[in-house]
Design a protein around this motif. Sequence first.
Motif, mmCIF file in Angstrom:
data_model
loop_
_atom_site.group_PDB
_atom_site.id
_atom_site.type_symbol
_atom_site.label_atom_id
_atom_site.label_comp_id
_atom_site.label_asym_id
_atom_site.label_seq_id
_atom_site.Cartn_x
_atom_site.Cartn_y
_atom_site.Cartn_z
ATOM 1 N N ASP A 261 1.175 -0.774 -0.144
ATOM 2 C CA ASP A 261 0.020 -0.347 -0.036
ATOM 3 C C ASP A 261 1.560 1.230 -0.426
ATOM 4 O O ASP A 261 1.208 1.827 1.227
ATOM 5 C CB ASP A 261 -0.553 0.347 1.296
ATOM 6 C CG ASP A 261 -1.561 0.865 0.906
ATOM 7 O OD1 ASP A 261 -2.568 1.756 0.229
ATOM 8 O OD2 ASP A 261 -2.765 1.466 2.419
ATOM 9 N N VAL A 262 1.145 1.798 -1.326
ATOM 10 C CA VAL A 262 1.964 2.890 -1.329
ATOM 11 C C VAL A 262 1.721 4.208 -2.403
ATOM 12 O O VAL A 262 1.213 3.447 -2.947
ATOM 13 C CB VAL A 262 3.656 1.697 -1.673
ATOM 14 C CG1 VAL A 262 3.130 1.246 -2.942
ATOM 15 C CG2 VAL A 262 4.762 2.799 -1.826
ATOM 16 N N MET A 263 2.563 4.989 -1.889
ATOM 17 C CA MET A 263 1.765 6.236 -2.697
ATOM 18 C C MET A 263 2.878 6.941 -2.995
ATOM 19 O O MET A 263 3.622 7.114 -2.301
ATOM 20 C CB MET A 263 0.067 6.722 -1.843
ATOM 21 C CG MET A 263 0.074 7.398 -3.804
ATOM 22 S SD MET A 263 -1.706 9.247 -2.308
ATOM 23 C CE MET A 263 -2.178 9.597 -3.747
ATOM 24 N N GLY A 264 2.353 8.162 -4.246
ATOM 25 C CA GLY A 264 4.075 8.934 -4.585
ATOM 26 C C GLY A 264 4.238 9.178 -5.895
ATOM 27 O O GLY A 264 2.798 8.949 -6.605
ATOM 28 N N ALA A 265 5.630 8.836 -6.510
ATOM 29 C CA ALA A 265 5.667 8.641 -7.679
ATOM 30 C C ALA A 265 6.855 8.497 -8.620
ATOM 31 O O ALA A 265 7.761 7.520 -7.733
ATOM 32 C CB ALA A 265 5.936 10.798 -8.474
ATOM 33 N N SER A 266 6.883 7.976 -9.901
ATOM 34 C CA SER A 266 7.641 7.462 -10.371
ATOM 35 C C SER A 266 7.555 7.790 -11.782
ATOM 36 O O SER A 266 7.018 8.676 -12.205
ATOM 37 C CB SER A 266 7.317 5.821 -10.874
ATOM 38 O OG SER A 266 6.981 5.428 -9.084
ATOM 39 N N LEU A 267 9.073 7.212 -12.440
ATOM 40 C CA LEU A 267 9.365 7.959 -13.581
ATOM 41 C C LEU A 267 8.757 6.613 -14.447
ATOM 42 O O LEU A 267 8.278 5.413 -14.389
ATOM 43 C CB LEU A 267 11.182 7.399 -14.110
ATOM 44 C CG LEU A 267 11.779 8.402 -13.173
ATOM 45 C CD1 LEU A 267 12.965 7.843 -13.668
ATOM 46 C CD2 LEU A 267 11.379 9.705 -13.130
ATOM 47 N N SER A 268 8.735 6.945 -15.736
ATOM 48 C CA SER A 268 7.847 6.588 -16.899
ATOM 49 C C SER A 268 8.198 5.103 -16.906
ATOM 50 O O SER A 268 9.523 4.281 -16.876
ATOM 51 C CB SER A 268 7.878 7.011 -18.237
ATOM 52 O OG SER A 268 7.977 8.881 -18.719
ATOM 53 N N GLY A 269 7.637 4.499 -17.099
ATOM 54 C CA GLY A 269 7.355 2.875 -17.337
ATOM 55 C C GLY A 269 7.920 2.292 -15.396
ATOM 56 O O GLY A 269 8.792 0.840 -15.951
ATOM 57 N N PHE A 270 7.867 2.750 -14.596
ATOM 58 C CA PHE A 270 7.847 1.530 -14.034
ATOM 59 C C PHE A 270 6.325 0.998 -13.044
ATOM 60 O O PHE A 270 5.873 2.640 -13.071
ATOM 61 C CB PHE A 270 9.018 2.563 -12.497
ATOM 62 C CG PHE A 270 9.981 2.896 -12.956
ATOM 63 C CD1 PHE A 270 11.107 1.642 -12.083
ATOM 64 C CD2 PHE A 270 10.917 3.511 -13.526
ATOM 65 C CE1 PHE A 270 12.349 1.130 -12.302
ATOM 66 C CE2 PHE A 270 12.297 3.751 -13.137
ATOM 67 C CZ PHE A 270 13.179 2.577 -12.978
ATOM 68 N N PRO A 271 6.507 -0.056 -13.377
ATOM 69 C CA PRO A 271 5.448 -0.757 -12.731
ATOM 70 C C PRO A 271 5.706 -0.289 -10.903
ATOM 71 O O PRO A 271 4.458 -1.259 -10.079
ATOM 72 C CB PRO A 271 5.384 -2.113 -12.756
ATOM 73 C CG PRO A 271 6.690 -2.558 -13.031
ATOM 74 C CD PRO A 271 7.663 -0.839 -13.368
ATOM 75 N N VAL A 272 6.604 0.093 -10.422
ATOM 76 C CA VAL A 272 6.003 0.218 -8.768
ATOM 77 C C VAL A 272 7.204 1.507 -8.647
ATOM 78 O O VAL A 272 7.259 2.433 -9.582
ATOM 79 C CB VAL A 272 7.199 -0.269 -8.025
ATOM 80 C CG1 VAL A 272 8.046 -1.879 -8.313
ATOM 81 C CG2 VAL A 272 8.492 0.045 -9.108
ATOM 82 N N VAL A 273 7.297 2.521 -7.003
ATOM 83 C CA VAL A 273 6.455 3.967 -6.818
ATOM 84 C C VAL A 273 8.234 3.634 -6.750
ATOM 85 O O VAL A 273 8.582 3.240 -5.819
ATOM 86 C CB VAL A 273 5.588 3.987 -5.344
ATOM 87 C CG1 VAL A 273 6.099 5.168 -4.944
ATOM 88 C CG2 VAL A 273 3.863 4.148 -6.182
ATOM 89 N N ASN A 274 8.325 4.998 -6.607
ATOM 90 C CA ASN A 274 10.466 5.419 -6.887
ATOM 91 C C ASN A 274 10.415 6.620 -5.433
ATOM 92 O O ASN A 274 11.268 6.315 -4.844
ATOM 93 C CB ASN A 274 11.220 6.853 -8.037
ATOM 94 C CG ASN A 274 10.899 5.281 -9.405
ATOM 95 O OD1 ASN A 274 9.805 5.881 -10.344
ATOM 96 N ND2 ASN A 274 11.109 3.747 -9.009
ATOM 97 N N ILE A 275 9.304 6.906 -5.490
ATOM 98 C CA ILE A 275 9.515 8.351 -4.643
ATOM 99 C C ILE A 275 8.310 8.463 -3.492
ATOM 100 O O ILE A 275 7.261 8.649 -4.577
ATOM 101 C CB ILE A 275 10.070 9.683 -5.196
ATOM 102 C CG1 ILE A 275 11.512 9.686 -5.556
ATOM 103 C CG2 ILE A 275 9.515 10.953 -3.364
ATOM 104 C CD1 ILE A 275 11.830 10.844 -6.040
ATOM 105 N N GLY A 276 8.242 8.052 -2.374
ATOM 106 C CA GLY A 276 6.325 7.903 -1.761
ATOM 107 C C GLY A 276 6.753 7.742 -0.172
ATOM 108 O O GLY A 276 7.825 7.811 -0.085
#
Length: 778
Positions: A261-276
């Motif tokens: 259960d994670v929210m934030g932002a990611s670069l294009s193409g990432f299916p996961v959250v990079n920063i959050g």
Amino acid sequence: MQKLSLCAAVGATLMMSSAVAKSPRYEAEITRTSYGVPHIKAKDEAGIGYGVGYAYAQDNVCMLAEEMVTVNGERSKYFGADVANGPDVQSGVIFALNRNSDFYFKWLNQPSLVNAAWKEQTSEVKALLQGYARGFNRFVADTGRANLPVACRNATWLRDLTELDLIKLMRRYAAAAGTAQFIDALVTAKPPVATRTTRDATAPVLDNDDPDRQSLASNAIALGKDATWNGRGVLFGNPHFPWNGIMRFYQMHLTIPGKIDVMGASLSGFPVVNIGFTQHFAWSHTVNRSKSATLYALKLDATDPTKYWDGKRTRSLVKQTLSIDVSDGNGGTKQESREFWSSEFGPVLHVPGQFEWSATTAYSLRDANFENNRAVATWYAMNKARSIDELQKATQTILGIPWVNTIAADDRGNALFAGHAVVANVSSEMLQRCVDEKYQPLIKRRTIVLRGEESCRWEKSAKAPQDGIVPGDRLPTLRRTDYVQNANDSAWLANASAPLVGFSPLISDQDYEQAARTRLGIQIVDDRLQGKDGLPGNKFDLSNLPQVTFNNRVHTAMILKDDLNQVCKNVEPVTIDSKQVDVQDACSVFVAWNGTAELDSVGYPLAKEWFDELRKVPQVFAVPFNAADPVNTPRGVKHDDAASVQTVKQGLARAILTLQKQSIDFHKPLRDVQKIKRDGGDIPVHGGVGRDVYNAIHPLPEGGLWSVKHGTSYLQMVGFDDNGPVAKGLLAYSQSTDPASPHYVDQTLLFEKKQWQTLPFTAEQIRADAKSSARIAE
């Protein structure tokens, strides 16, 4: 963007075939809240990837589709070989002609390397990537190519996405601070046709912390229980990334019940959250100063410049011929080929005037991230983490983050700095032993040139997941209950009262002059905790944090403006290159300037250019840099030294000439000078260059304006209360790249006004803010 009304949420289902009724392989629920943020819920990784791919395509289908052309080395085929692939095209920070870009990506993403990278992925990561590709393709099929946004409507280059395309994109991201910085140098390297004199290295080619050359930067502050109003952690994150192209962030919320259960932002193409953030912690990243790449100087055979001495025997460089398709301008294509040469250490490059392939010496570039295919696995482990301890373990053991630090805070009041990235394992002892005397001065300039011999190969460690990189337990880590911070300097002053020292310079250097943003970040924290920032109290909360981090103060003004005001008294015209420049008017503007890069501020462009000139002549500072006082030095101007004062005045004259050349009127407020160009009208942008302003904005002069190209991107501010995270966020350039989308500039207008969106995280908060909801499955 395709939408369904909220009232249809319960029964709405998009299905492709009768197979869905049996047991859909891919299934996700997508709920959109304010500003188009998708909340994606699925039962497994395949479903999460599917939902992310579909939602992302709704907002940015053309941008990602064009990037697939880039990472497959096909830009010359569709867009022309001699077109510059720069900051205004979808591909973002690849600054090269399409021809050179294509050859580079044919080399980087050779089928054998891509297939090997795919095999390295965990089953969870494979499911995420397969789902993402399927979701993206599903959106294109549902929409129809004739109904896509104008940028890729019926485009011949748009095709279905595969999981291997996404692996290529991940390899492109990993290489961003390494080999991708040297595309021209790698692609144009070839054996000398005649004997020529080798030139000594004269410039820091591998220096990756210059904001004018490197568009990736960031700030982050993590506050522990001793620094906050409620004794829980608070995180402020502010990466500075391109505003155009594939390295734009995208906001999203991912949920697999009981797992993530994670929210934030990611670069294009990432299916996961990079920063959050999650229920218990929040994190951000800052582009690091450590080194994943080094050069190797090869001693060449006197009779054959394709052979070199490895310290024991003569070896031959390996030649590889790669081909690309190039448009012939008449609807067809022709093939071009180019040779790549490599030693045991890596590909040979050629940088004219700096690192040249001569009759006696060639230079190989070894980049550890060329072999790093663990990025998605690392971030997914972070997404799954239940605590800041598990977050730290993920970054430290999987060790797949390519070129950023991690800064985190949790609901128990802990603050963490983790410099856990891929770093070349070169000890201080090896630097002394393997760097020849003529290259030793370059170490301080952050260019490492090792002798091209077997005895100088990067050291191996059984604790590291990859040969030749530093194991995680030897990388900088700091836990605090007051604060940690980073603004792209080394780990040294993550906390100014607890310096991190004793590392190899490739991991973290020390005792060097800090950038203005680092000094400003530390001062922001110190002033707040000492009650010296003019605000009530001496603790941080979610109301005063943006006031002190987002106020656009210019650091050089804080340490020089009073002295420069004195210089401006009774100034005479200054002669520059036989041209007399009247500086009195500029001095009047500068003295009246309020020291900020706010929209209504008058004088920042003049100050920025003047400060840039002064940085070229550090001898003008009255108090030089002192490693024992790195936050407060250097500062001041030598008023008692006539030569220094004259140099300062000449700097102002040069600043005036620079602005005249750019057709920038420094009498205007910043809102009339600095803007982001968008269809439908330009939008004023506050903030200043990253070497001086915490809210880093990097423009280029265009047509009498400063046109913003990169800078503050995804702003995130997260605290915690008894119920979990309390989060605010802001995506400076908005979610969508489609001018027809309602989310094309909506957050950019918020950014202009310094307004934040409250981020709904719980199921109740999402329902209260839901604008649309749909289930997709196949």
